[in-house]
Scaffold this motif. Structure first.
Motif, PDB file in Angstrom:
ATOM      1  N   ASN A 183       2.022  62.036  28.484  1.00 45.12           N
ATOM      2  CA  ASN A 183       3.093  61.188  27.942  1.00 45.12           C
ATOM      3  C   ASN A 183       2.842  60.858  26.481  1.00 45.12           C
ATOM      4  O   ASN A 183       3.762  60.844  25.672  1.00 45.12           O
ATOM      5  CB  ASN A 183       3.213  59.893  28.740  1.00 45.12           C
ATOM      6  CG  ASN A 183       3.707  60.121  30.148  1.00 45.12           C
ATOM      7  OD1 ASN A 183       3.914  61.236  30.585  1.00 45.12           O
ATOM      8  ND2 ASN A 183       3.860  59.039  30.873  1.00 45.12           N
ATOM      9  N   PHE A 184       1.593  60.579  26.140  1.00 44.30           N
ATOM     10  CA  PHE A 184       1.245  60.236  24.766  1.00 44.30           C
ATOM     11  C   PHE A 184       1.634  61.357  23.808  1.00 44.30           C
ATOM     12  O   PHE A 184       2.281  61.125  22.794  1.00 44.30           O
ATOM     13  CB  PHE A 184      -0.253  59.953  24.674  1.00 44.30           C
ATOM     14  CG  PHE A 184      -0.730  59.593  23.299  1.00 44.30           C
ATOM     15  CD1 PHE A 184      -0.473  58.347  22.768  1.00 44.30           C
ATOM     16  CD2 PHE A 184      -1.450  60.501  22.539  1.00 44.30           C
ATOM     17  CE1 PHE A 184      -0.925  57.997  21.496  1.00 44.30           C
ATOM     18  CE2 PHE A 184      -1.908  60.175  21.279  1.00 44.30           C
ATOM     19  CZ  PHE A 184      -1.645  58.924  20.761  1.00 44.30           C
ATOM     20  N   PHE A 185       1.277  62.572  24.147  1.00 39.45           N
ATOM     21  CA  PHE A 185       1.548  63.698  23.253  1.00 39.45           C
ATOM     22  C   PHE A 185       2.993  64.195  23.367  1.00 39.45           C
ATOM     23  O   PHE A 185       3.612  64.536  22.363  1.00 39.45           O
ATOM     24  CB  PHE A 185       0.555  64.828  23.489  1.00 39.45           C
ATOM     25  CG  PHE A 185      -0.823  64.478  22.999  1.00 39.45           C
ATOM     26  CD1 PHE A 185      -1.121  64.506  21.646  1.00 39.45           C
ATOM     27  CD2 PHE A 185      -1.805  64.077  23.885  1.00 39.45           C
ATOM     28  CE1 PHE A 185      -2.379  64.151  21.176  1.00 39.45           C
ATOM     29  CE2 PHE A 185      -3.069  63.729  23.435  1.00 39.45           C
ATOM     30  CZ  PHE A 185      -3.352  63.769  22.072  1.00 39.45           C
ATOM     31  N   ASN A 186       3.546  64.226  24.567  1.00 42.56           N
ATOM     32  CA  ASN A 186       4.927  64.702  24.737  1.00 42.56           C
ATOM     33  C   ASN A 186       5.946  63.781  24.089  1.00 42.56           C
ATOM     34  O   ASN A 186       7.001  64.220  23.648  1.00 42.56           O
ATOM     35  CB  ASN A 186       5.266  64.888  26.213  1.00 42.56           C
ATOM     36  CG  ASN A 186       4.539  66.056  26.832  1.00 42.56           C
ATOM     37  OD1 ASN A 186       4.045  66.941  26.134  1.00 42.56           O
ATOM     38  ND2 ASN A 186       4.448  66.063  28.147  1.00 42.56           N
ATOM     39  N   GLU A 187       5.650  62.491  24.039  1.00 37.58           N
ATOM     40  CA  GLU A 187       6.573  61.525  23.443  1.00 37.58           C
ATOM     41  C   GLU A 187       6.341  61.337  21.947  1.00 37.58           C
ATOM     42  O   GLU A 187       7.011  60.545  21.310  1.00 37.58           O
ATOM     43  CB  GLU A 187       6.463  60.182  24.180  1.00 37.58           C
ATOM     44  CG  GLU A 187       6.927  60.282  25.618  1.00 37.58           C
ATOM     45  CD  GLU A 187       6.627  59.030  26.440  1.00 37.58           C
ATOM     46  OE1 GLU A 187       6.302  57.980  25.841  1.00 37.58           O
ATOM     47  OE2 GLU A 187       6.722  59.112  27.672  1.00 37.58           O
ATOM     48  N   GLY A 188       5.353  62.063  21.376  1.00 37.86           N
ATOM     49  CA  GLY A 188       5.122  62.040  19.944  1.00 37.86           C
ATOM     50  C   GLY A 188       4.392  60.828  19.418  1.00 37.86           C
ATOM     51  O   GLY A 188       4.418  60.553  18.230  1.00 37.86           O
ATOM     52  N   TRP A 189       3.698  60.102  20.289  1.00 33.98           N
ATOM     53  CA  TRP A 189       2.977  58.915  19.833  1.00 33.98           C
ATOM     54  C   TRP A 189       1.867  59.289  18.855  1.00 33.98           C
ATOM     55  O   TRP A 189       1.571  58.526  17.931  1.00 33.98           O
ATOM     56  CB  TRP A 189       2.402  58.147  21.015  1.00 33.98           C
ATOM     57  CG  TRP A 189       3.452  57.450  21.803  1.00 33.98           C
ATOM     58  CD1 TRP A 189       3.915  57.814  23.034  1.00 33.98           C
ATOM     59  CD2 TRP A 189       4.209  56.300  21.439  1.00 33.98           C
ATOM     60  NE1 TRP A 189       4.898  56.954  23.436  1.00 33.98           N
ATOM     61  CE2 TRP A 189       5.103  56.000  22.470  1.00 33.98           C
ATOM     62  CE3 TRP A 189       4.205  55.470  20.319  1.00 33.98           C
ATOM     63  CZ2 TRP A 189       5.975  54.939  22.443  1.00 33.98           C
ATOM     64  CZ3 TRP A 189       5.084  54.402  20.285  1.00 33.98           C
ATOM     65  CH2 TRP A 189       5.945  54.147  21.351  1.00 33.98           C
TER      66      TRP A 189
END
Length: 89
Positions: free
Chosen positions: A77-83
């Motif tokens: 989620n961290f990487f897929n959402e661009g955080w």
């Protein structure tokens, strides 16, 4: 680190463990940590700015910005959402 391993601890907390290491030293350190994780059940909490390692090897991300928690969840989620990109900008 060696003492924690020999004492059969259930968790290790590492604060910027690769700070001031060269590329080879950093690679060797992360390989050692991964070998430890393969051989025993142990929680390893790592504070790091090494997004590549986090993306490749970590399960969960707690991300801080200016001292405040702004992300807590699976690394996907961290990487897929661009955080990660938001932190860098």
């Amino acid at each position: 680190l060696a003492r924690a391993i020999l004492q059969d601890t259930k968790s290790i907390i590492l604060y910027e463990p690769t700070n001031h290491l060269d590329i080879k030293g950093t690679k060797n350190f992360w390989q050692a940590i991964l070998k430890i994780r393969e051989k025993r059940i142990m929680d390893i909490l790592i504070s790091t700015h090494d997004f590549f390692f986090v993306k490749q090897e970590c399960d969960w991300v707690l991300a801080l910005h200016e001292g405040n928690l702004f992300f807590n969840g699976p690394k996907t989620n961290f990487f897929n959402e661009g955080w990660d990109q938001r932190l860098l900008s």
